[in-house]
Structure formats: structure tokens, C-alpha cells
Design a protein around this motif. Structure first.
Motif, short mmCIF file in Angstrom:
data_model
loop_
_atom_site.label_atom_id
_atom_site.label_comp_id
_atom_site.label_asym_id
_atom_site.label_seq_id
_atom_site.Cartn_x
_atom_site.Cartn_y
_atom_site.Cartn_z
N ALA A 90 0.85 -1.18 0.00
CA ALA A 90 0.00 0.00 0.00
C ALA A 90 0.89 1.23 0.00
N GLY A 91 0.32 2.33 -0.45
CA GLY A 91 1.07 3.58 -0.48
C GLY A 91 0.39 4.58 -1.37
N ARG A 92 1.20 5.24 -2.19
CA ARG A 92 0.70 6.26 -3.11
C ARG A 92 1.16 5.94 -4.52
N ALA A 93 0.26 6.13 -5.46
CA ALA A 93 0.56 5.96 -6.87
C ALA A 93 0.79 7.34 -7.47
N VAL A 94 1.93 7.52 -8.13
CA VAL A 94 2.30 8.81 -8.70
C VAL A 94 2.18 8.70 -10.22
N ALA A 95 1.38 9.57 -10.81
CA ALA A 95 1.16 9.54 -12.26
C ALA A 95 2.44 9.90 -13.00
N ILE A 96 2.76 9.09 -14.01
CA ILE A 96 3.87 9.36 -14.91
C ILE A 96 3.26 10.07 -16.12
N THR A 97 3.80 11.22 -16.46
CA THR A 97 3.24 11.99 -17.58
C THR A 97 4.18 12.08 -18.77
N ASP A 98 5.44 11.70 -18.58
CA ASP A 98 6.41 11.75 -19.67
C ASP A 98 6.10 10.63 -20.67
#
Length: 158
Positions: A90-98
Motif C-alpha cells: 500500500a502507499g501512493r501511486a504517482v502519475a507518470i506523464t512523460d
């Protein structure tokens, strides 16, 4: 937040077993939060690329919209407690935009991609008549044993 590399450096034996459980099956259960705060579960795959862990999503899927709005997640490996244990992160999902990074990891199809930052990892398994649980949070690694369905016996591992 803790990257997969930081997690696997902090507790390599646990990270290796958790990764093995997630690698043993293709599809897992991802929990996200709906706009109203209620949980949503979706099928999802996890990809380990280099020193990171990722989940992807079709464009504009509900789970992607959930993660874009609130990155908190829990991912449960396809259950197989008799075959290496039951793993959860569990944690945080960080969006990849590159777009170049998305293509390198997911391929050329348009998609959402999220790097997973780990705040918790848990592995549960059975040995004989004892249920064993290893639980890791940054700075704290504990094993809990529950022999013969009796009281829990904690052991701090790190």
C-alpha cells in the motif's frame, strides 16, 4: 514516500518474497478511493521495471481517475497462501506523464501509468500450525507469529 528500490534495500528478503508473489500471477486486486471516499477494487497488473514498481490503466478508466484524484492505493497479490504467501502493498501511486517513459514501460499504446511509492508491505504465510505475518512500514519491520491460533507473538526485525 519509499520507492521500490528503497524498500528492497531496507528489507531485501521481504521485498524479494513480496515481488515473487506479485510475479507469480498476472492479475491482482487494486483498491482505490472513489470521489466520495468509498473503496473501489479493480483488477490490475504490476510491472517491475528497473528499480521501480508500476501499475498501468486504460485511458480514462475509473481506477485511473481515482488514482489521479487521490493516489492512495492498496494492491493485493492473487491469493496463494500455500504457495509462497499472501502479499499486499500500500502507499501512493504517482502519475507518470512523460510520454517517452510511458512508452518505455508500457509500450506505444495510449495509457495511464503510475509509479508505486510503498508505505506498507505485508506478507502472510503458514508454517505447520503457525500463521506468520511480516509487516513493514518505513523504519519498522515486524514479524508476528500466531501459533496454534493462539495469542500473537511479535518480533521486531528492524
Amino acid at each position: 514516500m519509499t520507492s521500490w528500490l528503497e524498500f528492497s534495500t531496507a528489507v531485501p528478503s521481504l521485498a524479494e518474497r513480496v515481488k515473487a508473489r506479485f510475479s507469480a500471477a498476472e492479475s491482482h486486486v487494486l483498491a482505490t478511493l472513489r470521489r466520495d471516499g468509498a473503496p473501489r477494487v479493480s483488477g490490475s497488473e504490476i510491472a517491475f521495471r528497473g528499480d521501480e514498481a508500476y501499475v498501468g490503466s486504460m485511458l480514462d478508466a475509473r481506477k485511473a481517475r481515482d488514482l489521479l484524484r487521490d493516489g492512495r492505493f492498496a494492491l493485493h497479490a492473487a491469493p496463494a497462501i500455500e504457495e509462497g504467501g499472501d502479499a499486499k502493498i500500500a502507499g501512493r501511486a504517482v502519475a507518470i506523464t512523460d510520454l517517452a517513459e510511458i512508452t518505455r514501460i508500457q509500450g506505444p499504446e495510449p495509457t495511464h501509468l503510475f509509479r508505486l511509492e510503498i508505505e506498507e508491505a505485508v506478507l502472510t504465510w503458514v508454517e505447520g500450525n503457525t500463521l506468520l505475518i511480516e509487516s513493514w512500514h518505513p523504519g519498522r519491520w515486524v514479524r508476528f507469529a500466531r501459533p496454534d491460533n493462539g495469542p500473537v507473538v511479535p518480533t521486531v526485525l528492524g
